[in-house]
Structure formats: structure tokens, C-alpha cells
Design a protein around this motif. Structure first.
Motif, PDB file in Angstrom:
ATOM      1  N   ILE A 172      42.960   4.148  24.550  1.00 18.76           N
ATOM      2  CA  ILE A 172      42.125   2.860  24.598  1.00 18.76           C
ATOM      3  C   ILE A 172      41.146   2.742  23.337  1.00 18.76           C
ATOM      4  O   ILE A 172      40.749   1.585  22.983  1.00 18.76           O
ATOM      5  CB  ILE A 172      41.274   3.006  25.705  1.00 18.76           C
ATOM      6  CG1 ILE A 172      40.864   1.676  26.182  1.00 18.76           C
ATOM      7  CG2 ILE A 172      39.997   3.961  25.654  1.00 18.76           C
ATOM      8  CD1 ILE A 172      40.751   1.241  27.799  1.00 18.76           C
ATOM      9  N   TRP A 173      41.047   3.780  22.511  1.00 25.22           N
ATOM     10  CA  TRP A 173      40.098   4.040  21.497  1.00 25.22           C
ATOM     11  C   TRP A 173      40.981   3.471  20.234  1.00 25.22           C
ATOM     12  O   TRP A 173      40.439   3.303  19.149  1.00 25.22           O
ATOM     13  CB  TRP A 173      39.540   5.259  21.191  1.00 25.22           C
ATOM     14  CG  TRP A 173      38.790   5.754  22.218  1.00 25.22           C
ATOM     15  CD1 TRP A 173      39.115   6.527  23.253  1.00 25.22           C
ATOM     16  CD2 TRP A 173      37.409   4.981  22.672  1.00 25.22           C
ATOM     17  NE1 TRP A 173      38.277   6.534  23.999  1.00 25.22           N
ATOM     18  CE2 TRP A 173      37.132   5.793  24.003  1.00 25.22           C
ATOM     19  CE3 TRP A 173      36.611   4.333  22.118  1.00 25.22           C
ATOM     20  CZ2 TRP A 173      35.903   5.457  24.355  1.00 25.22           C
ATOM     21  CZ3 TRP A 173      35.335   3.987  22.682  1.00 25.22           C
ATOM     22  CH2 TRP A 173      34.968   4.596  23.982  1.00 25.22           C
ATOM     23  N   SER A 174      42.285   3.372  20.300  1.00 25.58           N
ATOM     24  CA  SER A 174      43.196   2.822  19.340  1.00 25.58           C
ATOM     25  C   SER A 174      43.925   1.380  19.568  1.00 25.58           C
ATOM     26  O   SER A 174      43.516   0.525  19.369  1.00 25.58           O
ATOM     27  CB  SER A 174      43.828   3.982  18.716  1.00 25.58           C
ATOM     28  OG  SER A 174      44.735   4.641  19.828  1.00 25.58           O
ATOM     29  N   SER A 175      45.264   1.760  19.955  1.00 24.21           N
ATOM     30  CA  SER A 175      46.132   0.684  20.393  1.00 24.21           C
ATOM     31  C   SER A 175      45.463  -0.224  21.577  1.00 24.21           C
ATOM     32  O   SER A 175      45.653  -1.318  21.576  1.00 24.21           O
ATOM     33  CB  SER A 175      47.434   1.095  20.762  1.00 24.21           C
ATOM     34  OG  SER A 175      47.416   2.081  21.679  1.00 24.21           O
ATOM     35  N   GLY A 176      44.597   0.649  22.420  1.00 25.74           N
ATOM     36  CA  GLY A 176      43.873  -0.328  23.668  1.00 25.74           C
ATOM     37  C   GLY A 176      42.752  -1.087  23.204  1.00 25.74           C
ATOM     38  O   GLY A 176      42.215  -1.539  24.231  1.00 25.74           O
ATOM     39  N   LYS A 177      42.261  -1.090  21.992  1.00 28.31           N
ATOM     40  CA  LYS A 177      41.035  -1.515  21.531  1.00 28.31           C
ATOM     41  C   LYS A 177      41.412  -2.792  20.987  1.00 28.31           C
ATOM     42  O   LYS A 177      41.972  -2.842  19.865  1.00 28.31           O
ATOM     43  CB  LYS A 177      40.164  -0.596  20.717  1.00 28.31           C
ATOM     44  CG  LYS A 177      38.810  -1.091  20.768  1.00 28.31           C
ATOM     45  CD  LYS A 177      37.853   0.194  20.408  1.00 28.31           C
ATOM     46  CE  LYS A 177      36.895  -0.228  19.418  1.00 28.31           C
ATOM     47  NZ  LYS A 177      36.404   1.070  18.734  1.00 28.31           N
TER      48      LYS A 177
ATOM     49  N   CYS B  80      51.161   3.410  33.176  1.00 28.94           N
ATOM     50  CA  CYS B  80      51.386   4.869  33.156  1.00 28.94           C
ATOM     51  C   CYS B  80      52.394   5.329  31.716  1.00 28.94           C
ATOM     52  O   CYS B  80      52.780   6.380  31.692  1.00 28.94           O
ATOM     53  CB  CYS B  80      52.410   5.443  34.385  1.00 28.94           C
ATOM     54  SG  CYS B  80      51.555   5.104  35.842  1.00 28.94           S
ATOM     55  N   SER B  81      52.332   4.275  31.013  1.00 30.17           N
ATOM     56  CA  SER B  81      52.910   4.710  29.739  1.00 30.17           C
ATOM     57  C   SER B  81      52.184   5.751  28.910  1.00 30.17           C
ATOM     58  O   SER B  81      52.842   6.146  27.837  1.00 30.17           O
ATOM     59  CB  SER B  81      53.080   3.545  28.706  1.00 30.17           C
ATOM     60  OG  SER B  81      51.958   2.908  28.357  1.00 30.17           O
ATOM     61  N   SER B  82      51.085   5.972  28.957  1.00 28.12           N
ATOM     62  CA  SER B  82      49.830   6.847  28.096  1.00 28.12           C
ATOM     63  C   SER B  82      48.691   7.205  29.110  1.00 28.12           C
ATOM     64  O   SER B  82      48.779   6.692  30.021  1.00 28.12           O
ATOM     65  CB  SER B  82      49.471   6.043  26.881  1.00 28.12           C
ATOM     66  OG  SER B  82      48.907   5.164  27.292  1.00 28.12           O
ATOM     67  N   GLY B  83      47.830   8.138  28.037  1.00 28.42           N
ATOM     68  CA  GLY B  83      46.421   8.175  28.991  1.00 28.42           C
ATOM     69  C   GLY B  83      46.422   8.588  30.333  1.00 28.42           C
ATOM     70  O   GLY B  83      47.119   9.549  30.648  1.00 28.42           O
ATOM     71  N   PHE B  84      45.313   8.007  30.886  1.00 25.78           N
ATOM     72  CA  PHE B  84      45.084   8.767  32.233  1.00 25.78           C
ATOM     73  C   PHE B  84      46.264   8.334  33.218  1.00 25.78           C
ATOM     74  O   PHE B  84      46.584   9.241  33.960  1.00 25.78           O
ATOM     75  CB  PHE B  84      43.927   7.794  32.982  1.00 25.78           C
ATOM     76  CG  PHE B  84      42.767   8.041  32.389  1.00 25.78           C
ATOM     77  CD1 PHE B  84      42.246   9.430  31.677  1.00 25.78           C
ATOM     78  CD2 PHE B  84      41.670   7.144  32.014  1.00 25.78           C
ATOM     79  CE1 PHE B  84      41.072   9.580  31.124  1.00 25.78           C
ATOM     80  CE2 PHE B  84      40.224   7.434  31.692  1.00 25.78           C
ATOM     81  CZ  PHE B  84      40.132   8.719  31.080  1.00 25.78           C
ATOM     82  N   GLY B  85      46.828   7.168  33.033  1.00 31.72           N
ATOM     83  CA  GLY B  85      47.846   6.801  34.053  1.00 31.72           C
ATOM     84  C   GLY B  85      49.155   7.663  33.998  1.00 31.72           C
ATOM     85  O   GLY B  85      49.698   8.150  34.900  1.00 31.72           O
ATOM     86  N   LEU B  86      49.660   8.171  32.670  1.00 25.01           N
ATOM     87  CA  LEU B  86      50.718   9.263  32.517  1.00 25.01           C
ATOM     88  C   LEU B  86      50.231  10.615  33.087  1.00 25.01           C
ATOM     89  O   LEU B  86      51.003  11.154  33.889  1.00 25.01           O
ATOM     90  CB  LEU B  86      50.939   9.489  31.093  1.00 25.01           C
ATOM     91  CG  LEU B  86      52.191  10.096  30.616  1.00 25.01           C
ATOM     92  CD1 LEU B  86      52.563   9.857  29.435  1.00 25.01           C
ATOM     93  CD2 LEU B  86      51.841  11.462  30.441  1.00 25.01           C
TER      94      LEU B  86
ATOM     95  N   GLY C  11      31.098  10.062  17.672  1.00 22.76           N
ATOM     96  CA  GLY C  11      31.069  10.970  19.024  1.00 22.76           C
ATOM     97  C   GLY C  11      32.448  11.332  19.285  1.00 22.76           C
ATOM     98  O   GLY C  11      32.948  11.803  20.376  1.00 22.76           O
ATOM     99  N   GLU C  12      33.541  10.620  18.658  1.00 22.80           N
ATOM    100  CA  GLU C  12      35.014  10.917  19.154  1.00 22.80           C
ATOM    101  C   GLU C  12      35.404  12.487  19.256  1.00 22.80           C
ATOM    102  O   GLU C  12      36.003  12.730  20.115  1.00 22.80           O
ATOM    103  CB  GLU C  12      35.890  10.160  18.178  1.00 22.80           C
ATOM    104  CG  GLU C  12      36.431   9.003  18.554  1.00 22.80           C
ATOM    105  CD  GLU C  12      37.263   8.314  17.495  1.00 22.80           C
ATOM    106  OE1 GLU C  12      37.555   7.073  18.007  1.00 22.80           O
ATOM    107  OE2 GLU C  12      37.915   8.733  16.742  1.00 22.80           O
ATOM    108  N   PRO C  13      35.079  13.229  18.380  1.00 22.24           N
ATOM    109  CA  PRO C  13      35.489  14.758  18.688  1.00 22.24           C
ATOM    110  C   PRO C  13      34.859  15.513  19.999  1.00 22.24           C
ATOM    111  O   PRO C  13      35.336  16.184  20.243  1.00 22.24           O
ATOM    112  CB  PRO C  13      34.566  15.526  17.288  1.00 22.24           C
ATOM    113  CG  PRO C  13      34.432  14.407  16.495  1.00 22.24           C
ATOM    114  CD  PRO C  13      34.214  13.232  17.162  1.00 22.24           C
TER     115      PRO C  13
END
Ligand SMILES: NC(=O)c1ccc[n+]([C@@H]2O[C@H](COP(=O)([O-])OP(=O)(O)OC[C@H]3O[C@@H](n4cnc5c(N)ncnc54)[C@H](OP(=O)(O)O)[C@@H]3O)[C@@H](O)[C@H]2O)c1
Length: 280
Positions: free
Chosen positions: A190-195, A11-17, A222-224
Motif C-alpha cells: 500500500i506504500w508503493s503500488s497501492g498508493k 489477496c494478491s499481496s499484503g494483509f489479504g495474502l 518511519g518506514e523502517p
């Protein structure tokens, strides 16, 4: 606590948060877990902004540590119930098969697969005693189809899909339901620190360097268009409120169409299309 209790991993970031906030807004008491409690400020800030800080308790959990899981288990047993478990924590291992040390595959599976099993095992006895509960596993479109340069991640999510099917069949007679969320690409860490890309595949000397670069460029291009992760959080909150949700919940731009092509085209045709886009 009188509210329904939900435990969420990562839950520190992304979907979990975002799922933590959405479920707190829906009336749950959320046990939002993260492996590094120094990262809790963002979640607590969002909780305050949404007026739900009293509905969120942050607890330490590293899904790869049995000691950490046991500590959380003891805490939940004191509360005495768990209504929804959301196995969300994960990262994305990348690189080409020939160049990925087996240790990297093991690390990937420790978090994305064995971590889910260990956390779930901790709470099944309580859910079984309650004779109800919902387990939501965060899979991915990568749990349904392969992608070059992503085999650690893809294989961990495929394993999660098969395991979740078994779990669903095992637990339904005990009143416990299991669902898989299968997002496409959404804007999270997930596309930066999670990769975690294996170094070798990023070196010019690698026979895969050119291919890896093209994949990276394809993803960057595709990122945008990546989706807003709040959509996934809202969908998860909706699933959490259902008494018997579907096993698979695909979500995101292009996900349904990709699954349709993969399932209804011959694989040879599918791979020709795929490689035409990815390998020039
Ligand atoms: N975003 C997408 O496009 C997408 C698409 C399909 C599926 N997913 C899935 O969605 C889930 C959440 O990812 P996200 O996109 O929200 O990325 P994210 O922002 O990088 O979040 C990943 C979360 O997992 C945590 N985590 C990693 N290893 C852990 C461990 N050993 N123990 C506990 N927590 C751990 C991270 O904690 P730290 O902050 O400590 O690293 C972070 O809180 C993952 O399972 C991912 O595979 C994402």
C-alpha cells in the motif's frame, strides 16, 4: 466442503495474502479473491510452503464490478454457506484537497467504501438464512483520525467506520457480527503500488509541494519501523474464531497512544502537536 468457509478480498499481496494463509492454517476453507488472477502465484507458493494449498481456492473478484461480485456470489451459493467475510481490498489515494480531481475521490470510494458495501450485500442473505456469520472490515487508524495529504483515503475509511457501526447494529439481532480492524503502518504494497498520489501535488509549481514533500519524508523516515503484516494476519485469524468480537480492533505501533491523545486532548492541542511534526 466441511470446513468453515471464509471469503477474503484483495489477496494478491499484503494483509489479504497473509490472512488467507493464517485462516487456512486455522482450519478454514479460504476463498481467496483477487481482481487479477495472474497475480495468484505468490499466494499459491506461500500456501504450498505452509502445506495448506488444498484449503485455498482462488477466485476472481474486482470489488468495483457488480458482474464480478455476482459471479462470486453464484459460486458461494453453490457451496451453500459463508462463515466469515473479510473486506480487505483497498488502496490509498493521496494529495491535497484543492488539487485532487473529484474523479479521484470517486475512484477511492468505489473501492474502499462502495466496494465493501456491494460485496457485503451479496452475502448478507446467505448469512441471514444461516443465522450466523462474521464480517471483518479492514479499516485503518485513518478511519479514526485525519492526516494531511491523505484525504481520499482518510475519508473513505471514516465512511467505512460509520457504515460498519450501522451494519453491526442492524445485523446483531440476526446472529451476524461485524468488526473493524484498525492497523497503523505495516510493510505492505500500500506504500508503493497501492498508493496513488495526485500528480499536481508532486509538481514544484504546486503551493503544496513543500508540505507534500515533508509528509512524504515523514512517512519514509518511519518506514523502517513499520510493523510486520503477519501480526495483523494473526490478529484477524484470532478475531475470526471469536463468536462476538469487539467492534473496533486497533493494532500497531503507536496506534493506541495516538487514539488516546486524539480522544482525550482538545483538538487544538492535538493539531498543534501534529503540525509541529509535519509542517516546518
Ligand atoms: N499496510 C498498512 O499499513 C495498512 C494500514 C491500515 C489499513 N490498511 C488496509 O489494509 C487493506 C489491505 O492493504 P495492504 O496494506 O495489504 O496493501 P496491498 O498489499 O497493496 O494490498 C491491497 C490489495 O487490495 C487489492 N485491490 C485494490 N483494488 C481492488 C479492487 N478494485 N478489487 C479487488 N481488489 C483490489 C489489491 O489488488 P492488486 O494487486 O490487483 O492491486 C491488493 O490485493 C487495505 O484496505 C488498506 O487500506 C493497510
Amino acid at each position: 466442503m466441511n470446513e468453515k468457509i471464509t471469503v477474503i478480498t484483495g489477496c494478491s499481496s499484503g494483509f489479504g495474502l497473509l490472512i488467507s494463509i493464517e485462516l487456512a492454517k486455522s482450519g478454514y476453507h479460504v476463498i481467496a479473491t483477487m481482481r487479477d488472477l495472474r497475480k495468484q502465484d505468490l499466494l499459491l507458493h506461500e500456501a504450498k510452503m505452509n502445506g495448506v494449498e488444498s484449503s485455498i481456492t482462488v477466485h476472481e473478484l474486482d470489488v468495483t464490478s457488480q458482474t464480478s461480485i455476482n459471479n462470486l456470489k453464484a459460486y458461494i451459493e453453490k457451496i451453500g454457506r459463508i462463515d466469515v467475510l473479510i473486506n480487505n481490498a483497498g488502496f490509498a489515494g493521496a494529495g491535497f484537497v484543492e488539487e485532487i480531481p473529484i474523479a479521484e475521490y470517486r475512484k477511492q470510494f468505489e473501492t474502499n467504501f462502495f466496494g465493501v458495501i456491494a460485496v457485503t450485500q451479496a452475502f448478507l442473505p446467505l448469512m441471514r438464512a444461516q443465522q450466523n456469520g462474521l464480517i471483518i472490515n479492514m479499516s485503518s487508524i485513518s478511519g479514526r483520525m485525519g492526516f494531511p495529504g491523505m484525504s481520499p483515503y482518510v475519508s473513505s475509511k471514516h465512511a467505512l467506520e460509520g457504515w460498519s457501526e450501522c451494519l453491526r447494529l442492524e445485523m446483531q439481532p440476526f446472529g451476524i457480527h461485524v468488526a473493524l480492524i484498525e492497523p497503523g503502518s505495516f510493510k505492505t504494497n500500500i506504500w508503493s503500488s497501492g498508493k496513488h498520489i495526485t500528480d499536481q501535488s508532486m509538481q514544484k509549481e504546486s503551493p503544496y509541494f513543500h508540505y507534500m514533500k515533508q509528509i512524504e519524508q515523514y512517512i519514509e523516515k518511519g518506514e523502517p519501523k513499520f510493523g510486520d503484516p503477519i501480526k495483523v494476519a494473526k490478529k484477524v485469524a484470532k478475531i475470526a474464531s471469536q463468536s462476538n468480537p469487539s467492534l473496533r480492533v486497533p493494532i500497531g505501533k503507536g496506534v493506541s497512544i495516538n487514539l488516546f491523545f486524539k480522544n482525550f486532548f482538545q483538538w487544538k492541542l492535538w493539531e498543534r502537536l501534529f503540525l509541529k511534526i509535519l509542517y516546518k
